[in-house]
Design a protein around this motif. Structure first.
Motif, PDB file in Angstrom:
ATOM      1  N   GLY A 128      59.146  47.115 -11.498  1.00 35.63           N
ATOM      2  CA  GLY A 128      59.482  47.029 -10.247  1.00 35.63           C
ATOM      3  C   GLY A 128      59.211  48.225  -9.453  1.00 35.63           C
ATOM      4  N   GLU A 129      58.301  48.809  -9.586  1.00 34.22           N
ATOM      5  CA  GLU A 129      57.838  50.026  -9.004  1.00 34.22           C
ATOM      6  C   GLU A 129      57.001  49.644  -7.596  1.00 34.22           C
ATOM      7  OE1 GLU A 129      55.238  52.306 -11.427  1.00 34.22           O
ATOM      8  OE2 GLU A 129      57.279  52.794 -12.849  1.00 34.22           O
ATOM      9  N   ARG A 130      56.988  50.317  -6.529  1.00 34.40           N
ATOM     10  CA  ARG A 130      56.357  50.263  -5.352  1.00 34.40           C
ATOM     11  C   ARG A 130      55.302  50.924  -5.057  1.00 34.40           C
ATOM     12  NH1 ARG A 130      60.859  49.980  -0.368  1.00 34.40           N
ATOM     13  NH2 ARG A 130      58.855  48.865   0.519  1.00 34.40           N
ATOM     14  N   LEU A 131      54.477  50.435  -4.493  1.00 33.60           N
ATOM     15  CA  LEU A 131      52.892  50.920  -4.421  1.00 33.60           C
ATOM     16  C   LEU A 131      52.997  51.717  -2.887  1.00 33.60           C
ATOM     17  CD1 LEU A 131      50.266  48.304  -5.304  1.00 33.60           C
ATOM     18  CD2 LEU A 131      51.125  50.264  -6.530  1.00 33.60           C
ATOM     19  N   ASN A 132      52.402  52.950  -2.835  1.00 30.16           N
ATOM     20  CA  ASN A 132      52.418  53.388  -1.509  1.00 30.16           C
ATOM     21  C   ASN A 132      50.861  53.178  -0.921  1.00 30.16           C
ATOM     22  OD1 ASN A 132      50.085  55.441  -2.256  1.00 30.16           O
ATOM     23  ND2 ASN A 132      51.867  56.746  -3.203  1.00 30.16           N
ATOM     24  N   ARG A 133      50.807  53.768   0.241  1.00 31.01           N
ATOM     25  CA  ARG A 133      49.440  53.140   0.813  1.00 31.01           C
ATOM     26  C   ARG A 133      48.285  53.643   0.225  1.00 31.01           C
ATOM     27  NH1 ARG A 133      48.731  55.893   6.677  1.00 31.01           N
ATOM     28  NH2 ARG A 133      48.594  57.952   5.266  1.00 31.01           N
ATOM     29  N   TRP A 134      48.057  54.512  -0.340  1.00 32.64           N
ATOM     30  CA  TRP A 134      46.749  55.278  -0.987  1.00 32.64           C
ATOM     31  C   TRP A 134      46.598  54.354  -2.359  1.00 32.64           C
ATOM     32  CZ3 TRP A 134      43.376  56.996   1.909  1.00 32.64           C
ATOM     33  CH2 TRP A 134      43.688  57.903   3.076  1.00 32.64           C
ATOM     34  N   LEU A 136      47.581  51.377  -2.906  1.00 27.73           N
ATOM     35  CA  LEU A 136      47.074  50.113  -2.380  1.00 27.73           C
ATOM     36  C   LEU A 136      45.631  50.390  -2.177  1.00 27.73           C
ATOM     37  CD1 LEU A 136      49.955  48.878  -0.257  1.00 27.73           C
ATOM     38  CD2 LEU A 136      49.071  47.867  -2.134  1.00 27.73           C
ATOM     39  N   VAL A 137      45.157  51.174  -1.549  1.00 28.44           N
ATOM     40  CA  VAL A 137      43.817  51.446  -1.279  1.00 28.44           C
ATOM     41  C   VAL A 137      43.057  51.699  -2.576  1.00 28.44           C
ATOM     42  CG1 VAL A 137      41.858  53.034  -0.329  1.00 28.44           C
ATOM     43  CG2 VAL A 137      44.135  52.566   1.008  1.00 28.44           C
ATOM     44  N   ALA A 138      43.510  52.462  -3.415  1.00 34.70           N
ATOM     45  CA  ALA A 138      42.689  52.681  -4.665  1.00 34.70           C
ATOM     46  C   ALA A 138      42.624  51.412  -5.476  1.00 34.70           C
ATOM     47  CB  ALA A 138      43.329  53.635  -5.475  1.00 34.70           C
ATOM     48  N   ILE A 139      43.668  50.401  -5.491  1.00 34.27           N
ATOM     49  CA  ILE A 139      43.607  49.177  -6.274  1.00 34.27           C
ATOM     50  C   ILE A 139      42.621  48.230  -5.351  1.00 34.27           C
ATOM     51  CG2 ILE A 139      45.103  47.167  -6.789  1.00 34.27           C
ATOM     52  CD1 ILE A 139      47.406  49.206  -7.673  1.00 34.27           C
ATOM     53  N   ALA A 140      42.831  48.115  -4.425  1.00 35.16           N
ATOM     54  CA  ALA A 140      41.863  47.122  -3.385  1.00 35.16           C
ATOM     55  C   ALA A 140      40.345  47.640  -3.869  1.00 35.16           C
ATOM     56  CB  ALA A 140      42.159  47.369  -2.037  1.00 35.16           C
ATOM     57  N   ILE A 141      39.975  49.041  -3.691  1.00 36.42           N
ATOM     58  CA  ILE A 141      38.723  49.313  -4.089  1.00 36.42           C
ATOM     59  C   ILE A 141      38.369  49.195  -5.513  1.00 36.42           C
ATOM     60  CG2 ILE A 141      36.909  51.480  -4.284  1.00 36.42           C
ATOM     61  CD1 ILE A 141      38.717  53.010  -2.079  1.00 36.42           C
ATOM     62  N   ALA A 142      39.310  49.101  -6.334  1.00 32.30           N
ATOM     63  CA  ALA A 142      38.949  48.826  -7.661  1.00 32.30           C
ATOM     64  C   ALA A 142      38.659  47.469  -7.903  1.00 32.30           C
ATOM     65  CB  ALA A 142      40.204  49.151  -8.753  1.00 32.30           C
ATOM     66  N   ALA A 143      39.299  46.472  -7.231  1.00 29.99           N
ATOM     67  CA  ALA A 143      39.331  45.032  -7.094  1.00 29.99           C
ATOM     68  C   ALA A 143      37.906  44.649  -6.952  1.00 29.99           C
ATOM     69  CB  ALA A 143      40.436  44.265  -6.497  1.00 29.99           C
ATOM     70  N   VAL A 144      37.485  45.265  -5.678  1.00 31.02           N
ATOM     71  CA  VAL A 144      36.011  45.035  -5.296  1.00 31.02           C
ATOM     72  C   VAL A 144      35.108  45.496  -6.328  1.00 31.02           C
ATOM     73  CG1 VAL A 144      34.370  45.432  -3.632  1.00 31.02           C
ATOM     74  CG2 VAL A 144      36.703  45.234  -2.775  1.00 31.02           C
ATOM     75  N   ALA A 145      35.484  46.431  -7.092  1.00 34.15           N
ATOM     76  CA  ALA A 145      34.465  47.121  -8.266  1.00 34.15           C
ATOM     77  C   ALA A 145      34.576  46.157  -9.262  1.00 34.15           C
ATOM     78  CB  ALA A 145      34.781  48.498  -8.638  1.00 34.15           C
ATOM     79  N   ILE A 146      35.505  45.512  -9.615  1.00 27.52           N
ATOM     80  CA  ILE A 146      35.563  44.484 -10.653  1.00 27.52           C
ATOM     81  C   ILE A 146      34.786  43.168 -10.383  1.00 27.52           C
ATOM     82  CG2 ILE A 146      37.093  42.874 -12.022  1.00 27.52           C
ATOM     83  CD1 ILE A 146      39.178  45.103 -11.804  1.00 27.52           C
ATOM     84  N   GLY A 147      35.043  42.863  -8.966  1.00 27.57           N
ATOM     85  CA  GLY A 147      34.212  41.588  -8.545  1.00 27.57           C
ATOM     86  C   GLY A 147      32.587  41.845  -8.737  1.00 27.57           C
ATOM     87  N   ILE A 148      32.340  43.173  -8.300  1.00 27.07           N
ATOM     88  CA  ILE A 148      30.637  43.527  -8.422  1.00 27.07           C
ATOM     89  C   ILE A 148      30.463  43.592  -9.807  1.00 27.07           C
ATOM     90  CG2 ILE A 148      29.203  45.371  -7.848  1.00 27.07           C
ATOM     91  CD1 ILE A 148      30.754  46.047  -5.316  1.00 27.07           C
ATOM     92  N   GLN A 149      31.030  44.131 -10.829  1.00 27.38           N
ATOM     93  CA  GLN A 149      30.958  44.323 -11.950  1.00 27.38           C
ATOM     94  C   GLN A 149      30.660  42.677 -12.667  1.00 27.38           C
ATOM     95  OE1 GLN A 149      30.473  46.220 -15.687  1.00 27.38           O
ATOM     96  NE2 GLN A 149      30.506  47.207 -13.795  1.00 27.38           N
ATOM     97  N   ALA A 150      31.533  41.780 -11.966  1.00 21.49           N
ATOM     98  CA  ALA A 150      31.388  40.319 -12.588  1.00 21.49           C
ATOM     99  C   ALA A 150      30.156  39.676 -12.096  1.00 21.49           C
ATOM    100  CB  ALA A 150      32.573  39.459 -11.916  1.00 21.49           C
ATOM    101  N   ALA A 291      43.860  62.118  -6.254  1.00 17.16           N
ATOM    102  CA  ALA A 291      44.243  63.034  -5.248  1.00 17.16           C
ATOM    103  C   ALA A 291      45.496  62.578  -4.681  1.00 17.16           C
ATOM    104  CB  ALA A 291      43.372  62.663  -3.919  1.00 17.16           C
ATOM    105  N   ASP A 292      46.117  61.257  -4.576  1.00 20.04           N
ATOM    106  CA  ASP A 292      47.424  60.868  -4.224  1.00 20.04           C
ATOM    107  C   ASP A 292      48.421  61.293  -4.995  1.00 20.04           C
ATOM    108  OD1 ASP A 292      49.284  58.959  -2.565  1.00 20.04           O
ATOM    109  OD2 ASP A 292      49.344  58.179  -4.519  1.00 20.04           O
ATOM    110  N   SER A 293      48.154  61.136  -6.500  1.00 18.10           N
ATOM    111  CA  SER A 293      49.204  61.700  -7.367  1.00 18.10           C
ATOM    112  C   SER A 293      49.339  63.079  -7.571  1.00 18.10           C
ATOM    113  CB  SER A 293      48.387  61.502  -8.820  1.00 18.10           C
ATOM    114  OG  SER A 293      48.384  59.977  -9.080  1.00 18.10           O
ATOM    115  N   VAL A 294      48.194  64.005  -7.247  1.00 21.26           N
ATOM    116  CA  VAL A 294      48.392  65.227  -7.078  1.00 21.26           C
ATOM    117  C   VAL A 294      49.205  65.681  -5.956  1.00 21.26           C
ATOM    118  CG1 VAL A 294      47.173  67.468  -6.887  1.00 21.26           C
ATOM    119  CG2 VAL A 294      46.180  65.839  -8.542  1.00 21.26           C
ATOM    120  N   VAL A 295      48.958  65.135  -4.928  1.00 16.01           N
ATOM    121  CA  VAL A 295      49.780  65.514  -3.619  1.00 16.01           C
ATOM    122  C   VAL A 295      51.160  65.308  -3.716  1.00 16.01           C
ATOM    123  CG1 VAL A 295      50.189  64.877  -1.005  1.00 16.01           C
ATOM    124  CG2 VAL A 295      47.698  65.294  -2.046  1.00 16.01           C
ATOM    125  N   ARG A 296      51.433  63.772  -4.072  1.00 12.55           N
ATOM    126  CA  ARG A 296      52.808  63.570  -4.422  1.00 12.55           C
ATOM    127  C   ARG A 296      53.554  64.376  -5.167  1.00 12.55           C
ATOM    128  NH1 ARG A 296      53.730  59.093  -6.729  1.00 12.55           N
ATOM    129  NH2 ARG A 296      51.463  58.525  -7.085  1.00 12.55           N
TER     130      ARG A 296
END
Length: 302
Positions: A128-134, A136-150, A291-296
């Motif tokens: 039940g954890e919540r995502l912050n904005r960054w 979400l950005v990181a996961i979105a980029i990763a999703a695109v990367a997985i699509g390109i890998q496919a 970077a987001d993890s370090v800042v937080r």
């Protein structure tokens, strides 16, 4: 005060050395499994289970830690959680060794690069954890990367996703189980041992003999899978007790980076422009996430 600071620095340095050693050993693990590609992934996993159980048993007995194992076995909830974790860990081992045997080491490294982001997604879905904005950005980029890998491999990257998902779920189960790292792995290998013995017995009957176990070279390599599994785990347990989690998070990229290099150099796997693009994107997503993890963390400490 100076003595305390010196002690803290020494502890951090030893933890860092152990952490680096852990991920370097994990990164070079495909070399051992590549030498065993004539044996078969299932046979290697069965031997890895039994030899790990033997090594851990010796360590538990000599270290006087069998009480931890007995305590875990007395708790039905812990036993059920560890049994499920064992099956998922076995699946993870099988996928990884299969990837090495079939020349898919690049995809295996991709799987462990996306693992931190899959862990975040697991936290959202299961805790039940919540995502912050960054994030979400990181996961979105990763999703695109997985699509390109496919697109690059002409299908869904089952190996990469399988490795990331099984290890993420395994990590979740281990996090919620009230048992230490080494005793926990001992219980898990105890759960897998009957399956491993049954498979080896079946293979001996099927093949009309002990097969590659009768070859001293192959048997020696199979025996090495035990310490190759246990030693990095013990080093990891030592490291996480002495390092900040952000430091551990940075170190975890060492293993897939080494595997990536091995795949395109020693194993001769082809890295075309499309596939390189998918790796480039996943590296960008990891930079954003880290970077987001370090800042937080710095804000939390402040």
């Amino acid at each position: 005060m100076a003595a305390l600071t010196s002690t803290h620095n020494t502890s951090s340095e030893s933890g860092l050395a152990a952490g680096v050693a852990t991920y370097v050993l994990w990164g070079f693990l495909p070399l051992l499994f590549n030498l065993l590609n004539h044996v078969g992934a299932a046979t290697v996993v069965a031997n890895r289970t039994l030899w790990s159980l033997l090594v851990l048993g010796v360590i538990m007995i000599l270290g006087g830690r069998m009480a931890e194992v007995r305590a875990a076995l007395r708790d039905p909830r812990t036993v059920s959680s560890m049994a499920l974790a064992a099956l998922i860990l076995g699946a993870n081992w099988l996928i990884y060794i299969f990837a090495v045997e079939t020349g898919q080491v690049l995809e295996a490294s991709f799987g462990y690069f996306i693992l931190p982001l899959v862990n975040v997604a697991t936290g959202v879905l299961l805790l039940g954890e919540r995502l912050n904005r960054w994030q979400l950005v990181a996961i979105a980029i990763a999703a695109v990367a997985i699509g390109i890998q496919a697109v690059s491999i002409g299908g869904i990257p089952y190996v990469a996703l399988g490795l990331a998902l099984t290890f993420a779920v395994y990590g979740y189960l281990r996090k919620t189980a009230k048992v230490g790292s080494a005793p926990g792995l001992f219980v898990e290998t105890m759960v897998l041992a009957p399956i491993a013995i049954a498979f080896l017995g079946y293979s001996f009957v099927r093949d009309g003999g002990i097969g590659w176990h009768g070859d001293p070279y192959s048997l020696s390599l199979l025996a090495l899978t035990g310490p190759a599994t246990v030693v990095p785990l013990l080093l990891f347990a030592f490291a996480v007790q002495r390092l900040k989690m952000t430091t551990v998070g940075m170190l975890q990229y060492i293993a897939p980076s080494i595997t990536f290099i091995l795949a395109i150099t020693l194993f001769g796997e082809h890295l075309n422009a499309v596939r390189l693009g998918s790796f480039a994107l996943i590296w960008v997503s990891l930079i954003v996430y880290t970077a987001d993890s370090v800042v937080r963390r710095r804000r939390a400490m402040a």
